[in-house]
Design a protein around this motif. Structure first.
Motif, PDB file in Angstrom:
ATOM      1  N   THR A  27       0.862  -1.165   0.000  1.00 56.91           N
ATOM      2  CA  THR A  27       0.000   0.000   0.000  1.00 56.91           C
ATOM      3  C   THR A  27       0.898   1.215   0.000  1.00 56.91           C
ATOM      4  N   PRO A  28       0.699   2.140  -0.942  1.00 59.77           N
ATOM      5  CA  PRO A  28       1.545   3.327  -0.926  1.00 59.77           C
ATOM      6  C   PRO A  28       1.367   4.085   0.388  1.00 59.77           C
ATOM      7  N   LEU A  29       2.486   4.492   0.977  1.00 58.55           N
ATOM      8  CA  LEU A  29       2.417   5.227   2.230  1.00 58.55           C
ATOM      9  C   LEU A  29       1.840   6.616   2.019  1.00 58.55           C
ATOM     10  N   LEU A  30       2.139   7.214   0.867  1.00 55.58           N
ATOM     11  CA  LEU A  30       1.617   8.545   0.581  1.00 55.58           C
ATOM     12  C   LEU A  30       0.271   8.399  -0.106  1.00 55.58           C
ATOM     13  N   MET A  69      -2.269  13.095 -11.698  1.00 50.60           N
ATOM     14  CA  MET A  69      -2.559  12.069 -10.704  1.00 50.60           C
ATOM     15  C   MET A  69      -1.306  11.806  -9.877  1.00 50.60           C
ATOM     16  N   ILE A  70      -1.466  11.777  -8.562  1.00 54.17           N
ATOM     17  CA  ILE A  70      -0.374  11.436  -7.655  1.00 54.17           C
ATOM     18  C   ILE A  70      -0.779  10.145  -6.953  1.00 54.17           C
ATOM     19  N   ASN A  71      -0.008   9.099  -7.186  1.00 57.87           N
ATOM     20  CA  ASN A  71      -0.315   7.768  -6.656  1.00 57.87           C
ATOM     21  C   ASN A  71      -1.767   7.383  -6.909  1.00 57.87           C
ATOM     22  N   GLY A  72      -2.263   7.733  -8.100  1.00 56.38           N
ATOM     23  CA  GLY A  72      -3.595   7.327  -8.507  1.00 56.38           C
ATOM     24  C   GLY A  72      -4.724   8.259  -8.123  1.00 56.38           C
ATOM     25  N   GLY A  77       6.042  11.147 -14.220  1.00 57.95           N
ATOM     26  CA  GLY A  77       7.274  10.504 -13.782  1.00 57.95           C
ATOM     27  C   GLY A  77       7.239  10.072 -12.335  1.00 57.95           C
ATOM     28  N   ARG A  78       8.429   9.854 -11.818  1.00 58.51           N
ATOM     29  CA  ARG A  78       8.595   9.391 -10.451  1.00 58.51           C
ATOM     30  C   ARG A  78       9.143  10.524  -9.608  1.00 58.51           C
ATOM     31  N   ALA A  79       8.657  10.578  -8.376  1.00 56.32           N
ATOM     32  CA  ALA A  79       9.146  11.546  -7.398  1.00 56.32           C
ATOM     33  C   ALA A  79       9.335  10.804  -6.077  1.00 56.32           C
ATOM     34  N   GLN A  80       9.670  11.553  -5.046  1.00 53.83           N
ATOM     35  CA  GLN A  80       9.816  10.966  -3.717  1.00 53.83           C
ATOM     36  C   GLN A  80       8.974  11.734  -2.721  1.00 53.83           C
ATOM     37  N   GLY A 139      10.802   9.534   1.802  1.00 55.28           N
ATOM     38  CA  GLY A 139      11.663   8.771   0.905  1.00 55.28           C
ATOM     39  C   GLY A 139      10.950   7.734   0.062  1.00 55.28           C
ATOM     40  N   GLU A 140       9.669   7.520   0.322  1.00 49.99           N
ATOM     41  CA  GLU A 140       8.908   6.537  -0.449  1.00 49.99           C
ATOM     42  C   GLU A 140       8.724   7.032  -1.889  1.00 49.99           C
ATOM     43  N   PRO A 141       8.708   6.107  -2.865  1.00 52.11           N
ATOM     44  CA  PRO A 141       8.467   6.524  -4.251  1.00 52.11           C
ATOM     45  C   PRO A 141       7.032   6.982  -4.462  1.00 52.11           C
ATOM     46  N   VAL A 142       6.882   7.953  -5.329  1.00 53.68           N
ATOM     47  CA  VAL A 142       5.578   8.526  -5.681  1.00 53.68           C
ATOM     48  C   VAL A 142       5.476   8.513  -7.201  1.00 53.68           C
ATOM     49  N   THR A 143       4.327   8.114  -7.710  1.00 50.94           N
ATOM     50  CA  THR A 143       4.108   8.098  -9.151  1.00 50.94           C
ATOM     51  C   THR A 143       3.204   9.262  -9.542  1.00 50.94           C
TER      52      THR A 143
END
Length: 159
Positions: free
Chosen positions: A11-14, A36-39, A137-140, A144-148
């Motif tokens: 589960t994404p933390l963010l 969209m950030i993490n969907g 793209g990808r961010a953080q 530190g968790e990855p974010v899409t």
């Protein structure tokens, strides 16, 4: 998260809260952005858009429609001549994104000029200063968790 039965789920933390003001759209109105950030669909207005005199750099920013305490800042650099004269399909050489929180203050998600975040100008008209484009793209996250970041679109007017 791992359960006792050996099943593993992630589960994404963010998790960004959604709001009814934002829906995914194919075309954005002038002085606005959506993505969209993490969907989760986020959107907002553009309160400032500037480009360098040479046309090789630009920045735009503005608050989220879901919370005036959050917002987006994107900066991009282009190979010369960049945004000088009318353009179509112009990819940025590098780009950075910050989805910020004014309360803490901190970045909820950020990517600073990595190859994992990109921006492209679809159309730029020098006479009006109007530009439309995409970003993804990808961010953080701050932890530190990855974010899409996906389906990002903007319509800005340089002043």
């Amino acid at each position: 998260t791992t359960t006792g039965s050996g099943d593993t789920t992630t589960t994404p933390l963010l998790q960004i809260p959604s709001c009814s003001s934002c829906t995914a759209v194919a075309e954005v109105k002038p002085n606005s952005w959506v993505g969209m950030i993490n969907g989760t669909v986020v959107c907002g207005s553009v309160t400032g858009a500037v480009k360098s005199i040479e046309g090789t750099a630009m920045t735009f920013f503005g608050p989220s429609a879901c919370s005036s305490d959050t917002g987006l800042v994107i900066t991009a650099y282009f190979v010369a001549p960049g945004l000088s004269g009318d353009k179509a399909n112009l990819p940025a050489q590098s780009a950075a994104v910050e989805y910020y929180d004014n309360v803490t203050p901190s970045n909820i998600a950020a990517a600073f000029f990595t190859r994992e975040f990109s921006l492209a100008i679809e159309h730029y008209t020098q006479q009006t200063g109007g530009a439309t484009g995409t970003f993804s793209g990808r961010a953080q996250a701050a932890n530190g968790e990855p974010v899409t970041i996906t389906a990002g679109r903007f319509h800005i007017i340089f002043k």
